[in-house]
Design a protein around this motif. Structure first.
Motif, short mmCIF file in Angstrom:
data_model
loop_
_atom_site.label_atom_id
_atom_site.label_comp_id
_atom_site.label_asym_id
_atom_site.label_seq_id
_atom_site.Cartn_x
_atom_site.Cartn_y
_atom_site.Cartn_z
N VAL A 221 -17.68 12.34 16.88
CA VAL A 221 -17.72 11.12 16.07
C VAL A 221 -16.48 10.29 16.35
O VAL A 221 -15.35 10.78 16.22
N ALA B 133 -15.81 4.70 13.74
CA ALA B 133 -17.23 4.51 13.44
C ALA B 133 -17.44 4.48 11.93
O ALA B 133 -16.87 5.28 11.19
N GLU C 97 -17.82 7.42 9.30
CA GLU C 97 -18.74 8.50 9.68
C GLU C 97 -18.04 9.85 9.73
O GLU C 97 -18.62 10.87 9.39
N SER D 205 -27.71 11.73 12.14
CA SER D 205 -28.53 10.88 13.00
C SER D 205 -28.82 9.53 12.34
O SER D 205 -28.92 8.52 13.03
N SER E 244 -26.73 7.82 10.39
CA SER E 244 -25.55 6.96 10.57
C SER E 244 -25.38 6.56 12.04
O SER E 244 -24.85 5.49 12.33
N PHE E 245 -25.84 7.38 12.96
CA PHE E 245 -25.74 7.04 14.38
C PHE E 245 -26.81 6.03 14.79
O PHE E 245 -26.53 5.05 15.47
N ARG F 65 -27.28 1.79 13.98
CA ARG F 65 -26.70 0.73 14.79
C ARG F 65 -27.76 0.03 15.66
O ARG F 65 -27.58 -1.10 16.06
#
Length: 134
Positions: free
Chosen positions: A23, A27, A42, A89, A91-92, A95
């Motif tokens: 991470v 982020a 994150e 996943s 939070s990833f 975007r």
């Protein structure tokens, strides 16, 4: 034999490593809740997951003999693992496609959060049925 605490310790260690090595430090995750958006780093979210796994490991270490069923404990571990994967996943992936992601993840996160009640239910059932001689 009690292996649940070892699984939660391992998951806690892996989440901590993931937060430090994968991470990015800058982020951020935007979490929509009732019309507002909350912003969290994150890395902190993954640390909270790792600390929660550590708390569950300690709980299983000290209360295993009071539990009703070890199978419920393994189900709890699986649900917590999928909840961690789901949160990371979310939070990833937010975007890239926030509109579609929020609808997909909201239902599954709610179910997995409710499944975390397996531990207290398991413990209370074991205590009420007097499974152990304390």
């Amino acid at each position: 034999m009690n292996k649940l605490y070892a699984l939660f310790f391992l998951l806690s260690f892996l989440l901590f490593l993931f937060s430090m090595l994968v991470v990015p430090a800058d982020a951020i995750a935007r979490i929509p809740f009732q019309g507002d958006q909350y912003v969290f780093p994150e890395r902190n979210i993954v640390w909270v997951l790792a600390l929660t796994a550590l708390v569950f490991a300690l709980l299983y270490l000290f209360t295993f003999k009071f539990l009703q069923s070890s199978r419920w404990g393994y189900m709890h571990f699986i649900c917590f693992t999928f909840l961690s994967i789901n949160i990371i996943s979310y939070s990833f992936l937010q975007r890239y496609a926030m509109d579609k992601i929020s609808e997909l993840f909201t239902g599954s996160m709610a179910i997995l959060f409710w499944m975390q009640l397996i531990y207290p239910i398991n413990l209370l059932m074991g205590l009420f049925r007097r499974k152990s001689n304390f």
